[in-house]
Write a protein that holds these residues in place. Structure first.
Motif, PDB file in Angstrom:
ATOM      1  N   ALA C  31       0.608  -1.764   0.033  1.00 35.02           N
ATOM      2  CA  ALA C  31       0.028   0.127  -0.057  1.00 35.02           C
ATOM      3  C   ALA C  31       0.803   1.307   0.009  1.00 35.02           C
ATOM      4  O   ALA C  31       0.779   2.022  -0.538  1.00 35.02           O
ATOM      5  CB  ALA C  31      -0.417  -0.433   1.414  1.00 35.02           C
ATOM      6  N   LEU C  35      -0.011   4.150  -2.798  1.00 33.67           N
ATOM      7  CA  LEU C  35      -0.609   5.340  -2.259  1.00 33.67           C
ATOM      8  C   LEU C  35       0.629   6.402  -2.209  1.00 33.67           C
ATOM      9  O   LEU C  35       0.537   7.299  -2.392  1.00 33.67           O
ATOM     10  CB  LEU C  35      -1.441   5.454  -1.386  1.00 33.67           C
ATOM     11  N   PHE C  39       0.523   9.913   0.537  1.00 35.53           N
ATOM     12  CA  PHE C  39      -1.315   9.576   0.726  1.00 35.53           C
ATOM     13  C   PHE C  39      -1.124   8.571   1.575  1.00 35.53           C
ATOM     14  O   PHE C  39      -2.893   7.895   2.142  1.00 35.53           O
ATOM     15  CB  PHE C  39      -2.117   8.894  -0.113  1.00 35.53           C
ATOM     16  N   TYR C  40       0.222   7.758   2.256  1.00 35.53           N
ATOM     17  CA  TYR C  40      -0.224   6.749   2.761  1.00 35.53           C
ATOM     18  C   TYR C  40      -0.691   6.348   4.547  1.00 35.53           C
ATOM     19  O   TYR C  40       0.132   7.159   4.658  1.00 35.53           O
ATOM     20  CB  TYR C  40       0.993   6.161   2.766  1.00 35.53           C
ATOM     21  N   ARG C  41      -0.967   6.417   4.759  1.00 35.12           N
ATOM     22  CA  ARG C  41      -1.602   5.919   6.155  1.00 35.12           C
ATOM     23  C   ARG C  41      -0.964   4.871   7.090  1.00 35.12           C
ATOM     24  O   ARG C  41      -1.738   3.592   6.650  1.00 35.12           O
ATOM     25  CB  ARG C  41      -2.860   6.420   6.792  1.00 35.12           C
ATOM     26  N   SER C  42      -0.151   4.671   8.247  1.00 29.10           N
ATOM     27  CA  SER C  42      -0.500   3.608   8.642  1.00 29.10           C
ATOM     28  C   SER C  42      -0.929   3.173   9.956  1.00 29.10           C
ATOM     29  O   SER C  42      -0.729   1.722  10.113  1.00 29.10           O
ATOM     30  CB  SER C  42       1.562   3.784   9.174  1.00 29.10           C
ATOM     31  N   GLU C  43      -1.858   3.827  10.115  1.00 30.06           N
ATOM     32  CA  GLU C  43      -1.907   3.485  11.757  1.00 30.06           C
ATOM     33  C   GLU C  43      -3.901   4.156  12.077  1.00 30.06           C
ATOM     34  O   GLU C  43      -3.442   5.231  11.756  1.00 30.06           O
ATOM     35  CB  GLU C  43      -1.848   3.534  12.869  1.00 30.06           C
ATOM     36  N   ILE C  44      -4.360   3.818  12.257  1.00 34.52           N
ATOM     37  CA  ILE C  44      -5.533   4.658  12.670  1.00 34.52           C
ATOM     38  C   ILE C  44      -5.251   4.436  14.626  1.00 34.52           C
ATOM     39  O   ILE C  44      -5.764   3.513  15.477  1.00 34.52           O
ATOM     40  CB  ILE C  44      -7.119   4.048  12.504  1.00 34.52           C
TER      41      ILE C  44
ATOM     42  N   LEU D 244      -9.834   5.264   4.773  1.00 39.54           N
ATOM     43  CA  LEU D 244      -9.058   5.975   5.468  1.00 39.54           C
ATOM     44  C   LEU D 244      -8.171   4.952   6.519  1.00 39.54           C
ATOM     45  O   LEU D 244      -7.525   5.275   6.922  1.00 39.54           O
ATOM     46  CB  LEU D 244     -10.463   6.475   6.657  1.00 39.54           C
ATOM     47  N   ALA D 245      -8.379   3.678   6.463  1.00 37.61           N
ATOM     48  CA  ALA D 245      -7.826   3.278   7.195  1.00 37.61           C
ATOM     49  C   ALA D 245      -6.174   2.509   6.362  1.00 37.61           C
ATOM     50  O   ALA D 245      -5.664   2.330   6.679  1.00 37.61           O
ATOM     51  CB  ALA D 245      -8.022   1.474   6.883  1.00 37.61           C
ATOM     52  N   LEU D 246      -6.126   3.208   5.029  1.00 35.20           N
ATOM     53  CA  LEU D 246      -5.188   3.617   4.151  1.00 35.20           C
ATOM     54  C   LEU D 246      -4.401   4.579   3.958  1.00 35.20           C
ATOM     55  O   LEU D 246      -2.587   5.040   3.665  1.00 35.20           O
ATOM     56  CB  LEU D 246      -4.694   2.455   3.373  1.00 35.20           C
ATOM     57  N   VAL D 247      -5.417   5.398   3.047  1.00 30.43           N
ATOM     58  CA  VAL D 247      -5.254   6.826   2.704  1.00 30.43           C
ATOM     59  C   VAL D 247      -5.371   7.043   4.114  1.00 30.43           C
ATOM     60  O   VAL D 247      -5.751   7.687   4.902  1.00 30.43           O
ATOM     61  CB  VAL D 247      -6.799   6.767   2.075  1.00 30.43           C
ATOM     62  N   GLU D 249      -6.395  10.273   6.858  1.00 27.56           N
ATOM     63  CA  GLU D 249      -7.071  11.015   7.068  1.00 27.56           C
ATOM     64  C   GLU D 249      -6.634  12.466   6.577  1.00 27.56           C
ATOM     65  O   GLU D 249      -5.909  13.386   6.785  1.00 27.56           O
ATOM     66  CB  GLU D 249      -6.993  11.044   8.661  1.00 27.56           C
TER      67      GLU D 249
END
Ligand SMILES: Cc1ncc(COP(=O)(O)O)c(C=O)c1O
Ligand SMILES: Cc1ncc(COP(=O)(O)O)c(C=O)c1O
Lengths: 425, 465, 425, 465
Positions: C31, C35, C39-44, D244-247, D249
């Motif tokens: 990912a 992305l 754009f990459y988000r590693s964690e919520i 939003l789990a990968l992109v 926020e």
């Protein structure tokens, strides 16, 4: 919230109903004429008449008075209470599985038969036994079935034995089943470790004894580590070893009864394999056996041919016969299989690890406050005694009720009987 | 794994507090040589989706597209949606056996209501909180009768469900109990003359079924009188208790047992179901299984508890009235909900629909040349048909029309070759009955032709009566 | 039973999960690479990690803190709370109805479209109106939709009107919707019978007024018996009559708004038509109109041809446009239709009779203890005032809380606003 | 009737106590001439079975046997069984709006958890307890931004869901608010140059969607900077919040709104769903819809209540922040359960599966000669394909293979003829993707042949770029 709820009969008023029928598509008939005065019944006196809303509300309100796994922890010893996965309910309710009639022609019931065959295969692998019957409806019926097979085995060898040895720590169903199987139960005293006393066994195990009925891990949560020796002694005298598998939750994936001398055993799908207790059933108590006992299994048995076609084999001349109509609690086999599939090999091992870990954690945390019945590491459960508390007049039953006040379900109270004031967790 | 509430760090911490170094040490009690050294050979792990897919595939290989005329102890009735909604409440579904009454008033009250409904249906005075199923309930009734009478001889009607008889046989054979079977008369009912001679002063119990395995309603009053005369108990098994909404309750019996599956419990390839057993007040101490009683708490409020537990195996151990422990509470709950929903009028109307459809079907088939309804006694929702030619071949023909045409009786009654047992409940449509009759008609015509043409035929159509 | 239950976040521990995925059947991807850093988000952060068992137990326990129709009576005025039949939930969940995508080609979505068309037909018959849109998601959105159509109607006639008359007894959503529709709400004082004051109406109803927004029966449970005269006056000045149909439960089968001068109205399927309230939605607020307003209905509308084929017609040049994506709360239309089918014509009439009977019974039983706000026979609800009790310092809110102590849900508190200390039952 | 708890005798007795002689008198208030003199012309009454049969028939006329590649604001994801089990609990399903906090702590706490989960996902500080759906949430966000900024001009990205834009248009047209649309660039993202010129000091809000209607992920940070410069609020709509789990926020936005349907809410032909709206703490008083807050009771125990209700229409009437009253609590509860089940890791893994499948599909299609993936920006589980020939004809060909091949974009974007919007979630199997690619291949070959042979063709395959 405060909820009072009377009996459903108290809501009844003439003319109400909670279900209506589709229009009748054939000509109506006069029941009185067809059945005649002799047989016709005009009314079921006292039967309730309530609306659907009232039924929903009544049982919803009643349910709120219950405790369940879904509302909290069940620290019960002996009765393994585990999460009842909801997907299991969903698959058991599938049209086809929930709707096939037991007399459906085999060619149209392959789905149900394959589920039974697959569940059987998995349980045989888990127990290390050779064959299995899913017919018994619960653990106690499993016991009886096993005992009847032992009887048939001896009879087949022209032996007529009268006794079954039952350790004093055993669950009440064991001696009860012994009686119904036409045997006499002989009590076997436990040793100071809470296990089978080999000396006692030596004395008791005579040629008149058909076999030993053992729970392993036993009801104290202790693994009978001399099980091989025990089995050897029983077998040496021509007896058979029955294992009550109620506590298989401590062994799945770790050890297999088939490898430690057990000839016949039952499982409780409603304990080890997560089918819901339902406030007291339905359960399922499959009986697994070694080759020597296979001919005596209840008929029919399921056979799968090379093409995967499943058949019910009724041609079992040595079978003890049926213990229940049809093929047992099929719906429970569906759920147990779903449980096994969900976990897979590693997962099942993990469950056993967690069960034993949790029990030992409880043991470690409570041993300073309560006296251990037998000081041994626990398998999946541990048993304390109220001895210390009893000195001040507080007994196991009181402690249990106090737990209820705090919103917890108590442990198993006053069982096993060999522990005074038992608290079985 | 998604069902397990311990996280890896929870586990590490717990091990630490116990004072162990590894998970393996937990199993030190088990001798090394007994430990399994390989992973179990079972499929999985499956995701929830995969589980659903697996069983959906299995469910496809079923008779779900077929119209079925099978009954014979297991009945298809419409199940109102509300039942499963209520059963799925965790407080019912996931509750333990109600030993801790304070935490189980819901289950206890519902079972008390179940018991009450069963007594109302059967005309008995007390009923228990369920047994495994109809077959084992019948067997428990027999064992109970032996305890009550202290006699060791049992007479069974041949029209008692064959699998019920098999179960009784399995239990009795080890207790050295003598079993006698009484044949049926041309009416389809038990042969009263033969019964007379089968009963004697050694007899613990007579077991009949009504409506019996052929659907015929038995003359319970007469039979009860005969049984009473020789001091035996009369046990009436009722596998289709919906009949009790229209057929006189067997109130002269000593024990009424049966199967509550008809009341909202799925057919489910034969189980789980819910057996019931009802009897007279004075016999209650010999009754097997759990019994819920009404009581009053210290503040005068109504409550429910398991009562007379002294009969049971926890306390009596080898002297218990039965070895049954876990029974079928949730199925009994389903039946309770079902009966409350239908209610007095609903159940009666439903029984009338069953009666009407069954008699419509019987007439439709009887109108086909070569078909016979051999038995003459009144019937409720099951009846026997003698087929015009091979019953097996007819069933095949019906199967091609997606109809499962009933049960071949020769399986249990070798003398009844080419006889089918049919059950017609409210879920069978008129159109399907008509379709079935049409297949019979074609089949009969074809069989006759074969006779006329002198060809080989599986079962001679002329071989009547 | 005592039940404490923390936030789900408090049960979280790293590595737990309540759902697992099927094996991925395509090659895995990175990912981060796809992305990119941007754009990459590693964690919520803070997201819970709990097992399925814990989720089931958490929400089961939470639910026990709730009151619902299934647990008891809801004597709420204004918000009709009736039995939510369970079969409605079952049919709404059917594969095909619960799974069709709103952009499914029409030829493959005939089932859903026919359900919508059939529900629309039934609701038109019940209201006596000419046409309907099922798009609005709840009553308030229905109001807005109706008001926008009134606006479009006037605009189409080149009129620009600024005001909407709203009686002072109206529900708060009425004036709020008026504002959002770009109108100004003008308060209309009720007369001493709790109804629209014709004098007041005469004065207020000018050429600048787009219409009147009326609830009938009104929020006092009283039928506006001068409704025809009211409508005549509004229409005479070129205005339109909007009816808030929240209280249609009192009229179904007995009287039809289309026959007493109403030009546009909404229904609440979650009130009159038994779709569950769900702790605050989902609802559904269809808007029914007379012919003159039909061109302005939100697009698309459903049309059924002679062969029974249903189409979505988007070619609606005068439409006010969409008020919600897709076709509204379809699932609620399924349930409402199931409700109507269950009852049929006589049954629906019986419901209305029972509702009015029950309200009048409550009125008769309580009038000696509490003061009636307006002394008139009730339709489906009645409003008391706490005037007598207030003299001793006990207000409507206190009485409500005391009802809770007894395990009852209270009546509607302090509404309508024109009744001091209102207790609306 | 089975739903009604009054019996005929109850009714008679109640009438009597009220002092009325007939049911008709109850309706005396309604003028005679207004009463309906005939029965309603609606079908029924139906038994429960008949209701099931009716809707089962309807359900057959559906796309349930088809594999679907439709997304565009409504997403098919696997729904764990537990969701419906919990939603079906009467205490949740049949509860009223939680005005009486003492009787609704279950709903209130669950909604509080929903709000918390939404803030965690979106990177915002507060979220409300649900709005009708994504489209109306977007509209509410616009109205809110107008209240906050007191400006009356709104800029919308053309890549905002077309139906969302239509809803905004419906609301704004009556308020005299100016709306400007900004086109997309060749990347598939909003055209930043055009955006620059569209924004001005009158602008109340810019509304973008990310991933946008084409699946392209927008450069939120850059856009936020541009918006902030002119004092407008940035609204980011997220119809597929699984992204939003990968992109990353959109934490630089002022309002994040969207649709929670992806989280365990059925596709259900477009509703009911659950809109969400999250924003910064300082804007909370202008936020529409209900808000659950945590509080402490008189004994210091945690509790939950509806808070800031003074914004709402009960009290503020015509001055309320919104007219919304009943919203979508039960769907929000479904989403809460879903998110708790999946959890941090589960949601991320699921998003990875969506990403992997989508990119596998895109590559499979791109490998077909004549197929193009026109937009260049990164995408999550949706992307646009230019078809080799008529998109309509291709969709027809796919439909013959029981595949619904996506949405024809020309419906909303006339300039995008022969472009399809495809969505590939975890429920689409590799085998189906391969099957789809195969149809593309055959279709492309056929289109080319037609060109070569100079035959008539619906859409010229050569007409590329
Ligand atoms: C050790 C043991 N054996 C036998 C049983 C009886 O099993 P069931 O209740 O399934 O008949 C139980 C449980 O009740 C048990 O704990
Ligand atoms: C009279 C009246 N009008 C309008 C509404 C608003 O309807 P909804 O909550 O569905 O938006 C309600 C209910 O809340 C109401 O009682």
């Amino acid at each position: 919230m405060t909820r009072n709820e009377g009996l459903i009969f108290e809501r009844s008023s003439p003319g109400k109903t909670g279900a209506e029928l589709s229009a009748l598509d054939v000509p109506p008939v006069s029941a009185k004429e067809i059945l005649g005065e002799e047989f016709y019944r005009s009314e079921i006196q006292g039967f309730p008449e309530v609306s659907e809303l009232e039924v929903v509300r009544h049982f919803t309100r009643l349910s709120t008075w219950n405790y369940g796994i879904d509302t909290g922890l069940y620290p019960l010893g002996s009765c393994t209470m585990k999460y009842n996965p909801r997907v299991n309910e969903a698959v058991a309710a599938l049209e086809g599985l929930a709707t096939d009639h037991p007399y459906t022609p085999e060619s149209l019931a392959q789905g149900c038969l394959k589920v039974l065959a697959q569940a059987a295969r998995c349980l045989i692998e888990i127990t290390g036994m050779d064959s299995i019957s899913l017919q018994p409806a619960a653990g106690a019926q499993g016991e009886l079935t096993g005992l009847l097979m032992m009887r048939a085995y001896h009879k087949d060898r022209n032996e007529h034995r009268r006794y079954i040895l039952v350790p004093d720590s055993a669950h009440g169903t064991n001696p009860a089943s012994v009686t119904i199987a036409g045997y006499e139960a002989r009590n076997l005293k436990s040793n100071d470790r809470g296990c089978v006393d080999l000396e006692e066994l030596n004395r008791a195990m005579t040629g008149e004894v058909a076999g030993l009925m053992l729970t392993n891990p036993n009801t104290l949560g202790i693994f009978e580590d001399q099980i091989q020796e025990i089995a050897r002694k029983v077998h040496a005298k021509g007896g058979l070893v029955y294992m009550d598998g109620a506590n298989m939750n401590a062994l799945v994936g770790v050890a297999r009864p088939g490898e430690f001398g057990v000839d016949v055993m039952h499982l409780n799908l409603h304990k080890t394999f997560s089918t819901p207790h339902g406030g007291g059933g339905p359960g399922s108590g499959p009986v697994a056996v070694k080759k020597i006992l296979e001919p005596f299994l209840p008929a029919p048995i399921i056979e799968e041919d090379a093409e995967g076609f499943c058949r019910l084999n009724y041609d079992r001349p040595k079978s003890i016969g049926r213990v229940r109509a049809f093929y047992g609690n099929f719906g429970m086999a569906v759920r147990a299989l779903a449980y096994i599939l969900a976990y897979g090999p590693q997962g099942l091992h993990q469950v056993t690890e967690d069960a034993v870990l949790n029990a030992n954690y409880v043991l470690a945390k409570l041993r300073s406050a309560y006296e251990l019945a037998y000081d041994a590491p626990a398998m999946h459960e541990c048993v304390f005694s109220d001895r210390r508390q009893a000195q001040r007049g507080v007994r196991t039953g009181d402690i249990a009720k106090r737990l209820i006040d705090y919103g917890f379900h108590p442990y198993t109270v006053s069982f096993p009987l060999i522990v005074p004031g038992a608290m079985m967790i | 794994m998604r069902y397990l509430p311990n996280s890896p760090s929870d586990r590490a911490q717990m091990l630490n507090e116990i004072g162990l170094k590894s998970i393996e040490e937990l199993f030190n009690q088990i001798p090394e040589e007994l430990r399994l050294k390989r992973p179990l050979q079972v499929p999985g792990p499956f995701s929830e989706q995969e589980i659903l897919e697996f069983f959906r595939e299995a469910a496809k290989e079923s008779s779900r597209e077929y119209v079925s005329l099978l009954g014979a102890g297991v009945y298809q009735h419409y199940r109102p949606v509300v039942i499963d909604v209520l059963l799925s409440r965790g407080e019912f579904l996931t509750a333990y056996t109600p030993y801790q009454a304070e935490l189980a008033q819901g289950t206890l009250q519902a079972l008390f209501e179940f018991q009450t409904l069963i007594t109302q249906l059967t005309g008995m005075e007390v009923a228990n909180a369920s047994l495994y199923d109809g077959s084992t309930a019948t067997n428990e009734a027999v064992l109970m009768a032996m305890r009550v009478t202290r006699r060791e001889r049992v007479v069974l009607a041949r029209t008692l469900h064959p699998e019920y008889r098999e179960v009784v046989r399995t239990y009795l054979q080890n207790l050295g109990v003598k079993q006698v079977e009484v044949p049926y008369a041309t009416s389809g009912q038990i042969d009263l003359a033969q019964l007379e001679s089968a009963l004697d002063l050694e007899t613990a119990a007579l077991v009949i079924q009504s409506p019996n395995f052929f659907g015929s309603i038995e003359r319970v009053s007469e039979i009860a009188a005969m049984t009473r005369k020789c001091g035996a108990l009369l046990i009436v098994a009722v596998p289709e208790p919906l009949s009790l909404a229209l057929v006189k309750e067997p109130s002269e019996a000593d024990i009424v047992c049966g199967e509550a599956q008809s009341f909202g419990v799925p057919v489910a390839f034969g189980g789980p179901f819910a057996g019931f057993l009802a009897t007279r007040e004075k016999l209650v101490r010999q009754m097997p299984g759990r019994l819920v009683g009404q009581t009053v708490d210290s503040q005068g409020r109504r409550g429910f508890v398991l009562t007379l537990v002294t009969r049971e195996q926890f306390i009596r151990r080898e002297k218990a009235t039965s070895n049954i422990c876990t029974s079928q509470s949730l199925c009994a709950l389903a039946a309770t909900i079902y009966l409350c929903l239908l209610g007095k009028q609903g159940l009666k109307r439903l029984a009338e629909h069953n009666l009407a459809k069954t008699h419509y079907a019987a007439e439709a088939l009887a109108s086909v040349a070569g078909v016979e309804i051999p038995f003459t006694a009144p019937y409720f929702n099951e009846f026997v048909v003698k087929t015009p030619g091979s019953a097996g071949a007819l069933l095949e023909a019906l199967r091609e029309e997606k109809i499962i045409g009933g049960l071949e009786l020769k399986r249990f009654y070798p003398e009844l070759k080419n006889h089918l047992l049919l059950c017609v409940t409210e879920v069978v449509r008129k159109a399907d009955i008509d379709r079935m009759a049409e297949v019979y008609r074609r089949f009969a015509a074809h069989s006759r032709m074969q006779v006329t043409e002198g060809e080989f035929q599986v079962a001679p159509a002329g071989q009547k009566n």
